[in-house]
Scaffold this motif. Structure first.
Motif, PDB file in Angstrom:
ATOM      1  N   ILE A   9      -7.178 -13.711 -11.624  1.00  0.00           N
ATOM      2  CA  ILE A   9      -6.950 -14.411 -10.362  1.00  0.00           C
ATOM      3  C   ILE A   9      -5.489 -14.301  -9.901  1.00  0.00           C
ATOM      4  O   ILE A   9      -5.219 -14.050  -8.719  1.00  0.00           O
ATOM      5  N   ILE A  10      -4.552 -14.476 -10.819  1.00  0.00           N
ATOM      6  CA  ILE A  10      -3.127 -14.492 -10.453  1.00  0.00           C
ATOM      7  C   ILE A  10      -2.525 -13.090 -10.438  1.00  0.00           C
ATOM      8  O   ILE A  10      -1.605 -12.804  -9.669  1.00  0.00           O
ATOM      9  N   GLY A  11      -3.057 -12.190 -11.274  1.00  0.00           N
ATOM     10  CA  GLY A  11      -2.479 -10.859 -11.415  1.00  0.00           C
ATOM     11  C   GLY A  11      -2.268 -10.101 -10.123  1.00  0.00           C
ATOM     12  O   GLY A  11      -1.199  -9.502  -9.912  1.00  0.00           O
ATOM     13  N   PRO A  12      -3.247 -10.075  -9.193  1.00  0.00           N
ATOM     14  CA  PRO A  12      -3.051  -9.316  -7.952  1.00  0.00           C
ATOM     15  C   PRO A  12      -1.859  -9.793  -7.121  1.00  0.00           C
ATOM     16  O   PRO A  12      -1.188  -8.977  -6.473  1.00  0.00           O
ATOM     17  N   PHE A  13      -1.592 -11.097  -7.137  1.00  0.00           N
ATOM     18  CA  PHE A  13      -0.456 -11.609  -6.358  1.00  0.00           C
ATOM     19  C   PHE A  13       0.865 -11.073  -6.907  1.00  0.00           C
ATOM     20  O   PHE A  13       1.761 -10.685  -6.142  1.00  0.00           O
ATOM     21  N   HIS A  14       0.980 -11.023  -8.231  1.00  0.00           N
ATOM     22  CA  HIS A  14       2.192 -10.469  -8.848  1.00  0.00           C
ATOM     23  C   HIS A  14       2.293  -8.968  -8.587  1.00  0.00           C
ATOM     24  O   HIS A  14       3.380  -8.450  -8.312  1.00  0.00           O
ATOM     25  N   ALA A  15       1.166  -8.268  -8.682  1.00  0.00           N
ATOM     26  CA  ALA A  15       1.186  -6.824  -8.441  1.00  0.00           C
ATOM     27  C   ALA A  15       1.567  -6.522  -6.992  1.00  0.00           C
ATOM     28  O   ALA A  15       2.357  -5.605  -6.720  1.00  0.00           O
ATOM     29  N   LEU A  16       1.026  -7.286  -6.042  1.00  0.00           N
ATOM     30  CA  LEU A  16       1.377  -7.086  -4.634  1.00  0.00           C
ATOM     31  C   LEU A  16       2.858  -7.340  -4.391  1.00  0.00           C
ATOM     32  O   LEU A  16       3.498  -6.635  -3.597  1.00  0.00           O
ATOM     33  N   HIS A  17       3.398  -8.349  -5.085  1.00  0.00           N
ATOM     34  CA  HIS A  17       4.827  -8.641  -4.967  1.00  0.00           C
ATOM     35  C   HIS A  17       5.663  -7.464  -5.459  1.00  0.00           C
ATOM     36  O   HIS A  17       6.637  -7.058  -4.814  1.00  0.00           O
ATOM     37  N   ASN A  18       5.265  -6.864  -6.605  1.00  0.00           N
ATOM     38  CA  ASN A  18       5.982  -5.713  -7.137  1.00  0.00           C
ATOM     39  C   ASN A  18       5.873  -4.503  -6.219  1.00  0.00           C
ATOM     40  O   ASN A  18       6.843  -3.757  -6.021  1.00  0.00           O
ATOM     41  N   ILE A  19       4.677  -4.297  -5.657  1.00  0.00           N
ATOM     42  CA  ILE A  19       4.473  -3.178  -4.729  1.00  0.00           C
ATOM     43  C   ILE A  19       5.355  -3.340  -3.493  1.00  0.00           C
ATOM     44  O   ILE A  19       5.950  -2.381  -2.995  1.00  0.00           O
ATOM     45  N   LYS A  20       5.448  -4.574  -3.002  1.00  0.00           N
ATOM     46  CA  LYS A  20       6.288  -4.851  -1.834  1.00  0.00           C
ATOM     47  C   LYS A  20       7.759  -4.542  -2.135  1.00  0.00           C
ATOM     48  O   LYS A  20       8.476  -3.962  -1.313  1.00  0.00           O
ATOM     49  N   ILE A  21       8.203  -4.927  -3.346  1.00  0.00           N
ATOM     50  CA  ILE A  21       9.589  -4.655  -3.733  1.00  0.00           C
ATOM     51  C   ILE A  21       9.830  -3.163  -3.813  1.00  0.00           C
ATOM     52  O   ILE A  21      10.857  -2.635  -3.348  1.00  0.00           O
ATOM     53  N   ASP A  22       8.899  -2.421  -4.418  1.00  0.00           N
ATOM     54  CA  ASP A  22       9.025  -0.968  -4.541  1.00  0.00           C
ATOM     55  C   ASP A  22       9.124  -0.297  -3.174  1.00  0.00           C
ATOM     56  O   ASP A  22       9.938   0.619  -2.968  1.00  0.00           O
ATOM     57  N   LYS A  23       8.296  -0.746  -2.230  1.00  0.00           N
ATOM     58  CA  LYS A  23       8.333  -0.165  -0.896  1.00  0.00           C
ATOM     59  C   LYS A  23       9.638  -0.443  -0.181  1.00  0.00           C
ATOM     60  O   LYS A  23      10.179   0.417   0.506  1.00  0.00           O
ATOM     61  N   ARG A  71     -13.547   5.772 -10.971  1.00  0.00           N
ATOM     62  CA  ARG A  71     -12.564   5.709  -9.880  1.00  0.00           C
ATOM     63  C   ARG A  71     -11.162   5.992 -10.400  1.00  0.00           C
ATOM     64  O   ARG A  71     -10.374   6.670  -9.738  1.00  0.00           O
ATOM     65  N   TYR A  72     -10.872   5.505 -11.592  1.00  0.00           N
ATOM     66  CA  TYR A  72      -9.542   5.745 -12.163  1.00  0.00           C
ATOM     67  C   TYR A  72      -9.325   7.232 -12.444  1.00  0.00           C
ATOM     68  O   TYR A  72      -8.238   7.763 -12.239  1.00  0.00           O
ATOM     69  N   VAL A  73     -10.379   7.913 -12.914  1.00  0.00           N
ATOM     70  CA  VAL A  73     -10.260   9.342 -13.209  1.00  0.00           C
ATOM     71  C   VAL A  73     -10.127  10.158 -11.926  1.00  0.00           C
ATOM     72  O   VAL A  73      -9.310  11.081 -11.835  1.00  0.00           O
ATOM     73  N   MET A  74     -10.920   9.813 -10.910  1.00  0.00           N
ATOM     74  CA  MET A  74     -10.956  10.604  -9.685  1.00  0.00           C
ATOM     75  C   MET A  74      -9.805  10.286  -8.739  1.00  0.00           C
ATOM     76  O   MET A  74      -9.331  11.172  -8.012  1.00  0.00           O
ATOM     77  N   ALA A  75      -9.345   9.034  -8.738  1.00  0.00           N
ATOM     78  CA  ALA A  75      -8.266   8.640  -7.831  1.00  0.00           C
ATOM     79  C   ALA A  75      -7.291   7.729  -8.568  1.00  0.00           C
ATOM     80  O   ALA A  75      -7.240   6.522  -8.318  1.00  0.00           O
ATOM     81  N   PRO A  76      -6.520   8.303  -9.498  1.00  0.00           N
ATOM     82  CA  PRO A  76      -5.601   7.475 -10.286  1.00  0.00           C
ATOM     83  C   PRO A  76      -4.497   6.864  -9.426  1.00  0.00           C
ATOM     84  O   PRO A  76      -4.078   7.448  -8.438  1.00  0.00           O
ATOM     85  N   THR A  77      -4.081   5.670  -9.801  1.00  0.00           N
ATOM     86  CA  THR A  77      -2.965   5.012  -9.140  1.00  0.00           C
ATOM     87  C   THR A  77      -1.774   4.999 -10.090  1.00  0.00           C
ATOM     88  O   THR A  77      -1.936   5.117 -11.305  1.00  0.00           O
ATOM     89  N   TYR A  78      -0.587   4.832  -9.552  1.00  0.00           N
ATOM     90  CA  TYR A  78       0.616   4.907 -10.365  1.00  0.00           C
ATOM     91  C   TYR A  78       1.422   3.614 -10.200  1.00  0.00           C
ATOM     92  O   TYR A  78       1.690   3.177  -9.088  1.00  0.00           O
ATOM     93  N   GLY A  79       1.755   3.012 -11.332  1.00  0.00           N
ATOM     94  CA  GLY A  79       2.512   1.772 -11.303  1.00  0.00           C
ATOM     95  C   GLY A  79       1.632   0.534 -11.315  1.00  0.00           C
ATOM     96  O   GLY A  79       2.101  -0.556 -11.604  1.00  0.00           O
ATOM     97  N   TYR A  80       0.362   0.699 -10.958  1.00  0.00           N
ATOM     98  CA  TYR A  80      -0.572  -0.429 -10.996  1.00  0.00           C
ATOM     99  C   TYR A  80      -1.992   0.116 -11.111  1.00  0.00           C
ATOM    100  O   TYR A  80      -2.240   1.305 -10.928  1.00  0.00           O
ATOM    101  N   PHE A  81      -2.937  -0.771 -11.443  1.00  0.00           N
ATOM    102  CA  PHE A  81      -4.352  -0.416 -11.514  1.00  0.00           C
ATOM    103  C   PHE A  81      -5.071  -0.970 -10.298  1.00  0.00           C
ATOM    104  O   PHE A  81      -4.752  -2.064  -9.829  1.00  0.00           O
ATOM    105  N   GLU A  82      -6.061  -0.236  -9.788  1.00  0.00           N
ATOM    106  CA  GLU A  82      -6.897  -0.747  -8.718  1.00  0.00           C
ATOM    107  C   GLU A  82      -8.153  -1.329  -9.347  1.00  0.00           C
ATOM    108  O   GLU A  82      -8.988  -0.619  -9.889  1.00  0.00           O
ATOM    109  N   GLY A  83      -8.274  -2.649  -9.268  1.00  0.00           N
ATOM    110  CA  GLY A  83      -9.379  -3.336  -9.931  1.00  0.00           C
ATOM    111  C   GLY A  83      -8.992  -3.753 -11.340  1.00  0.00           C
ATOM    112  O   GLY A  83      -8.100  -3.180 -11.967  1.00  0.00           O
ATOM    113  N   MET A  84      -9.680  -4.772 -11.838  1.00  0.00           N
ATOM    114  CA  MET A  84      -9.428  -5.259 -13.196  1.00  0.00           C
ATOM    115  C   MET A  84      -9.636  -4.138 -14.210  1.00  0.00           C
ATOM    116  O   MET A  84     -10.687  -3.493 -14.219  1.00  0.00           O
TER     117      MET A  84
END
Length: 248
Positions: free
Chosen positions: A230-244, A128-141
């Protein structure tokens, strides 16, 4: 990261130094994972500390080859495909075989099931990372983090089989989840700085610490990956919200 390539000229041949170094780092990553796999498959597994160090070296070379490749302006499809193969061996196949090896004496069927679940979810995560890379964060552990989780259990003096087995399934599900996890390329929050410094420190300890500390290092990896998972996604969502919000 692109600062231009360093070209070495040998007669009529021109070689991009960063591209060559990136491929060499990828080969080192493959070698680390392959050694673990071959040893387990031939029923002569390496001792836990050596295995842990090889996984850690593979993760280090994986980070290094990406950095070197981004510094090169030379398109390199071979290097990209080789990197994918290296990650598949070191962060999907080797940890899956470690899971099977740790559980085979207690319950071979359970070991096969847990190993296969980990293998297929890690493989999916990498694809999934190769076919649909994300930028600034990872999708999934990220799969290297999951591999360190397995290393943490490998270093335990006494393995509690049910907890270990179901923990591997939990981490496997996090790999194929859509939860966001912060990456290393940009550090914008205190959590990212903490995660970066703490992870690098643990990687260095896994490579260079005295053998007597590896029981403690294994414990830290287990609890740290649980915390990050467990905690990582909450921090990543917070950063994504700030970026938006900054974009508009």
């Amino acid at each position: 990261d692109k600062i231009g390539n360093t070209i070495l000229t040998f007669g009529i041949y021109k070689i991009d130094l960063y591209a060559i170094l990136a491929i060499l780092a990828t080969i080192a990553n493959i070698s680390a994972g392959a050694i673990i796999c071959v040893a387990i498959l031939f029923f002569n597994p390496l001792d836990p500390i050596t295995t842990a160090r090889l996984i850690s070296l593979g993760a280090g070379f994986d980070a290094l080859d990406g950095k070197l490749a981004r510094r090169s302006n030379t398109p390199n499809r071979f290097g990209s495909k080789l990197d994918t193969a290296a990650d598949q061996i070191t962060f999907a196949t080797a940890p899956a075989l470690i899971i099977w090896h740790l559980l085979i004496d207690t319950s071979e069927i359970f070991g096969i099931i847990c190993g296969l679940i980990y293998f297929f979810t890690a493989s999916f995560r990498l694809s999934r990372y190769v076919m649909a890379p994300t930028y600034g964060y990872f999708e999934g552990m990220p799969s290297p983090v999951s591999a360190y989780f397995i290393v943490g259990w490998l270093l335990q003096d006494e393995l509690i089989v049910p907890i270990f087995g179901f923990s591997t399934i939990f981490i496997s599900l996090l790999m194929i989840s859509s939860f966001p996890y912060s990456g290393f390329r940009t550090l914008r929050s205190k959590f990212q700085y903490f995660y970066f410094i703490f992870t690098i420190s643990l990687m260095l300890l896994t490579n260079f610490a005295p053998n007597s500390l590896f029981g403690l290092i294994g414990d830290i990896w287990i609890y740290y990956v649980y915390y990050f998972g467990i905690i990582g996604p909450f921090h990543a969502l917070h950063n994504i919200k700030i970026d938006k919000s900054q974009l508009g």
